[in-house]
Motif scaffolding. Sequence first.
Motif, PDB file in Angstrom:
ATOM      1  N   ALA A  64     159.984  90.676  88.602  1.00 41.70           N
ATOM      2  CA  ALA A  64     160.910  91.133  87.890  1.00 41.70           C
ATOM      3  C   ALA A  64     161.881  92.055  88.517  1.00 41.70           C
ATOM      4  N   LYS A  65     163.213  91.762  88.559  1.00 41.61           N
ATOM      5  CA  LYS A  65     163.950  92.864  89.268  1.00 41.61           C
ATOM      6  C   LYS A  65     165.459  92.895  88.422  1.00 41.61           C
ATOM      7  N   LEU A  66     165.982  94.239  88.515  1.00 37.90           N
ATOM      8  CA  LEU A  66     167.259  94.693  87.764  1.00 37.90           C
ATOM      9  C   LEU A  66     168.000  95.382  88.739  1.00 37.90           C
ATOM     10  N   GLY A  67     169.240  95.174  88.880  1.00 38.54           N
ATOM     11  CA  GLY A  67     170.063  95.761  89.974  1.00 38.54           C
ATOM     12  C   GLY A  67     171.449  96.082  89.166  1.00 38.54           C
ATOM     13  N   VAL A  68     171.931  97.109  89.524  1.00 36.75           N
ATOM     14  CA  VAL A  68     173.198  97.562  88.928  1.00 36.75           C
ATOM     15  C   VAL A  68     174.152  98.166  90.278  1.00 36.75           C
ATOM     16  N   VAL A  69     175.342  97.686  90.232  1.00 34.45           N
ATOM     17  CA  VAL A  69     176.420  98.391  91.165  1.00 34.45           C
ATOM     18  C   VAL A  69     176.926  99.661  90.387  1.00 34.45           C
ATOM     19  N   LEU A  70     176.485 100.728  90.827  1.00 33.05           N
ATOM     20  CA  LEU A  70     177.149 101.902  90.179  1.00 33.05           C
ATOM     21  C   LEU A  70     178.685 102.388  90.530  1.00 33.05           C
ATOM     22  N   LEU A  71     179.229 101.819  91.566  1.00 32.35           N
ATOM     23  CA  LEU A  71     180.722 102.242  91.850  1.00 32.35           C
ATOM     24  C   LEU A  71     181.315 101.049  92.299  1.00 32.35           C
ATOM     25  N   PRO A  72     181.515 100.008  91.281  1.00 33.20           N
ATOM     26  CA  PRO A  72     182.110  98.864  91.750  1.00 33.20           C
ATOM     27  C   PRO A  72     183.491  98.808  92.282  1.00 33.20           C
ATOM     28  N   ASP A  73     184.371  99.971  92.038  1.00 34.44           N
ATOM     29  CA  ASP A  73     185.808  99.808  92.374  1.00 34.44           C
ATOM     30  C   ASP A  73     185.610 100.448  93.666  1.00 34.44           C
TER      31      ASP A  73
END
Length: 191
Positions: A64-73
């Motif tokens: 299982a994996k979870l990812g997040v873009v912290l600084l999308p701008d």
Amino acid sequence: MRWVVGNLDRQFRLLLVIPAVVILMLQVQSALAQDDDYTYAGVDLNYSNLDALGVTYNPITVRAKLGVVLLPDIVPLFAFETQFGVDIADDTNTINGQPVSLGINYYVGFYARASYEFADVASVYGLLGLSAAQLYGNVILLGGDTETGLSFGLGATFNLPFDIDGSIEVMQLVNGDYFDIYMASIGASYK
């Protein structure tokens, strides 16, 4: 025989734990998401190449994996990803005439992920981070059953309908003193 029965119980428990982890990750993903492209959660099936005791084993794991873009701008193609995997099938080889079974009890990793997109149809990415893995089996590993270290991998995603991405990936999970793990995976993520 006791180890085999214990292993079957463990496999049954995994069938209960994996859906719970996926549901939890989807809930976290939807709670974090302010925009569909900023978080993703997925599940992969992994074919592993485990080198231990001078022999190669090929256990199968699910991750299982979870990812997040912290600084999308600022950096829209850079994400942080967490992975957790468990064994669903160990492998057995013969050493000195004796059957020796080994599997991957669990692994966990934290990675930086940089991507390059191709016209909103597909992307390629690289992973760099730290992983820890623990083995199980019917033998005692002289150096220990847990390794940690630097991990890296390459992958590709392909856009599918309903905000789902298909993915393929290769990764060096652990290159340790007592065992090494390399993986090839196929999976899907919801974004």
